[in-house]
Design a protein around this motif. Structure first.
Motif, PDB file in Angstrom:
ATOM      1  N   TYR A  60       0.811  -1.216   0.000  1.00  0.00           N
ATOM      2  CA  TYR A  60       0.000   0.000   0.000  1.00  0.00           C
ATOM      3  C   TYR A  60       0.847   1.271   0.000  1.00  0.00           C
ATOM      4  O   TYR A  60       1.834   1.359   0.721  1.00  0.00           O
ATOM      5  N   GLY A  61       0.422   2.228  -0.812  1.00  0.00           N
ATOM      6  CA  GLY A  61       1.054   3.535  -0.859  1.00  0.00           C
ATOM      7  C   GLY A  61       0.506   4.345  -2.010  1.00  0.00           C
ATOM      8  O   GLY A  61       0.121   3.776  -3.038  1.00  0.00           O
ATOM      9  N   ARG A  62       0.472   5.638  -1.849  1.00  0.00           N
ATOM     10  CA  ARG A  62      -0.036   6.510  -2.911  1.00  0.00           C
ATOM     11  C   ARG A  62       1.089   7.300  -3.561  1.00  0.00           C
ATOM     12  O   ARG A  62       1.361   7.160  -4.737  1.00  0.00           O
ATOM     13  N   GLU A  63       1.744   8.134  -2.788  1.00  0.00           N
ATOM     14  CA  GLU A  63       2.836   8.950  -3.332  1.00  0.00           C
ATOM     15  C   GLU A  63       4.092   8.089  -3.476  1.00  0.00           C
ATOM     16  O   GLU A  63       4.276   7.098  -2.764  1.00  0.00           O
ATOM     17  N   ILE A  64       4.964   8.496  -4.388  1.00  0.00           N
ATOM     18  CA  ILE A  64       6.184   7.726  -4.628  1.00  0.00           C
ATOM     19  C   ILE A  64       6.960   7.576  -3.330  1.00  0.00           C
ATOM     20  O   ILE A  64       7.253   8.553  -2.646  1.00  0.00           O
ATOM     21  N   GLY A  65       7.255   6.341  -2.977  1.00  0.00           N
ATOM     22  CA  GLY A  65       7.991   6.021  -1.754  1.00  0.00           C
ATOM     23  C   GLY A  65       7.106   5.614  -0.596  1.00  0.00           C
ATOM     24  O   GLY A  65       7.599   5.037   0.377  1.00  0.00           O
ATOM     25  N   ASP A  66       5.806   5.882  -0.673  1.00  0.00           N
ATOM     26  CA  ASP A  66       4.896   5.508   0.421  1.00  0.00           C
ATOM     27  C   ASP A  66       4.901   4.007   0.703  1.00  0.00           C
ATOM     28  O   ASP A  66       4.671   3.596   1.836  1.00  0.00           O
ATOM     29  N   VAL A  67       5.146   3.190  -0.321  1.00  0.00           N
ATOM     30  CA  VAL A  67       5.141   1.740  -0.110  1.00  0.00           C
ATOM     31  C   VAL A  67       6.208   1.315   0.900  1.00  0.00           C
ATOM     32  O   VAL A  67       6.061   0.287   1.569  1.00  0.00           O
ATOM     33  N   LEU A  68       7.258   2.093   1.030  1.00  0.00           N
ATOM     34  CA  LEU A  68       8.318   1.761   1.978  1.00  0.00           C
ATOM     35  C   LEU A  68       7.839   1.853   3.424  1.00  0.00           C
ATOM     36  O   LEU A  68       8.490   1.317   4.330  1.00  0.00           O
ATOM     37  N   ASN A  69       6.697   2.512   3.659  1.00  0.00           N
ATOM     38  CA  ASN A  69       6.119   2.600   4.999  1.00  0.00           C
ATOM     39  C   ASN A  69       5.226   1.412   5.343  1.00  0.00           C
ATOM     40  O   ASN A  69       4.787   1.281   6.474  1.00  0.00           O
ATOM     41  N   ASP A  70       4.939   0.564   4.370  1.00  0.00           N
ATOM     42  CA  ASP A  70       4.145  -0.644   4.593  1.00  0.00           C
ATOM     43  C   ASP A  70       5.118  -1.783   4.905  1.00  0.00           C
ATOM     44  O   ASP A  70       5.533  -2.538   4.023  1.00  0.00           O
ATOM     45  N   ASP A  71       5.487  -1.887   6.182  1.00  0.00           N
ATOM     46  CA  ASP A  71       6.509  -2.861   6.591  1.00  0.00           C
ATOM     47  C   ASP A  71       6.134  -4.291   6.232  1.00  0.00           C
ATOM     48  O   ASP A  71       6.970  -5.060   5.755  1.00  0.00           O
ATOM     49  N   GLU A  72       4.880  -4.657   6.467  1.00  0.00           N
ATOM     50  CA  GLU A  72       4.443  -6.022   6.158  1.00  0.00           C
ATOM     51  C   GLU A  72       4.520  -6.279   4.651  1.00  0.00           C
ATOM     52  O   GLU A  72       4.972  -7.336   4.209  1.00  0.00           O
ATOM     53  N   GLY A  73       4.103  -5.311   3.847  1.00  0.00           N
ATOM     54  CA  GLY A  73       4.145  -5.464   2.399  1.00  0.00           C
ATOM     55  C   GLY A  73       5.563  -5.597   1.874  1.00  0.00           C
ATOM     56  O   GLY A  73       5.846  -6.434   1.017  1.00  0.00           O
ATOM     57  N   ILE A  74       6.470  -4.771   2.381  1.00  0.00           N
ATOM     58  CA  ILE A  74       7.871  -4.842   1.948  1.00  0.00           C
ATOM     59  C   ILE A  74       8.501  -6.160   2.388  1.00  0.00           C
ATOM     60  O   ILE A  74       9.256  -6.784   1.629  1.00  0.00           O
ATOM     61  N   ALA A  75       8.184  -6.621   3.594  1.00  0.00           N
ATOM     62  CA  ALA A  75       8.683  -7.935   4.049  1.00  0.00           C
ATOM     63  C   ALA A  75       8.182  -9.034   3.120  1.00  0.00           C
ATOM     64  O   ALA A  75       8.910  -9.984   2.802  1.00  0.00           O
ATOM     65  N   ASN A  76       6.955  -8.908   2.663  1.00  0.00           N
ATOM     66  CA  ASN A  76       6.386  -9.878   1.740  1.00  0.00           C
ATOM     67  C   ASN A  76       7.137  -9.866   0.405  1.00  0.00           C
ATOM     68  O   ASN A  76       7.380 -10.916  -0.186  1.00  0.00           O
ATOM     69  N   MET A  77       7.530  -8.684  -0.074  1.00  0.00           N
ATOM     70  CA  MET A  77       8.291  -8.581  -1.322  1.00  0.00           C
ATOM     71  C   MET A  77       9.656  -9.262  -1.171  1.00  0.00           C
ATOM     72  O   MET A  77      10.116  -9.967  -2.071  1.00  0.00           O
ATOM     73  N   ARG A  78      10.289  -9.059  -0.022  1.00  0.00           N
ATOM     74  CA  ARG A  78      11.580  -9.717   0.224  1.00  0.00           C
ATOM     75  C   ARG A  78      11.408 -11.241   0.220  1.00  0.00           C
ATOM     76  O   ARG A  78      12.215 -11.968  -0.355  1.00  0.00           O
TER      77      ARG A  78
END
Length: 189
Positions: A156-174
């Protein structure tokens, strides 16, 4: 081994590219070569269902960037499809790629068979599951191996870089990157 990531977002280097690059980091740790293709830089005309691609590995329309992108898909061992969500589904650029690639692959059975695929979506509110489902259907209908993770493949994120604030989502990408590298390694041995 090589993986290409295709960013279907109209925003070059936006949230979708961040997700793909996060997966790339994990793949690179395992020695997998990666390449990012940004569809914001590529014009792809919509499929006209002429089926002139039958028996060939490419489409008759040569004035756009489809042939180059699709040839990289054919050459790669793995493909990451990433899209931002517009109107509760994939971007128009991603849809054009999937439609054209789908027809070329359907008229040339096995051209993408047993490649590894990962679909991810950058989402503001809704439509993430629909987008991931659209991209996964492309993989499944081409006999590819779809990689999953510990949760849905969206961040989840709207503005460029907001996705980096979704810790669970980024962990899922890793985790997706780790799973993709593991499966590719097993298939390659």
């Amino acid at each position: 081994m090589k993986v290409i990531g295709i960013n279907g977002s109209a925003r070059k280097n936006g949230n979708t590219a961040i997700l793909i690059r996060t997966i790339f980091e994990e793949l690179n740790k395992k020695g997998v070569e990666t390449e990012l293709i940004q569809l914001a830089d590529v014009d792809i005309e919509p499929c006209r269902a002429c089926f002139a691609c039958r028996g060939k590995d490419n489409c008759v329309f040569r004035k756009d960037g489809f042939a180059e992108v699709f040839s990289k898909m054919v050459e790669a061992d793995g493909i990451i499809l990433g899209s931002s969500v517009y109107s509760a589904d994939v971007s128009s650029r991603m849809k054009a790629l999937l439609d054209r690639g789908g027809v070329v692959a359907a008229t040339n059975p096995g051209i993408l068979k047993h490649k590894v695929g990962v679909a991810v979506a950058a989402v503001r509110r809704a439509g993430g599951m629909t987008s991931v489902d659209t991209m996964n259907h492309f993989f499944l209908n081409k006999e590819m191996i779809v990689i999953g993770s510990t949760y849905w493949n969206m961040v989840y994120g709207r503005e460029i870089g907001d996705v980096l604030n979704d810790d669970e989502g980024i962990a899922n990408m890793r985790n997706l990157g780790q799973n993709m590298a593991s499966i590719m390694s097993k298939l390659n041995s």
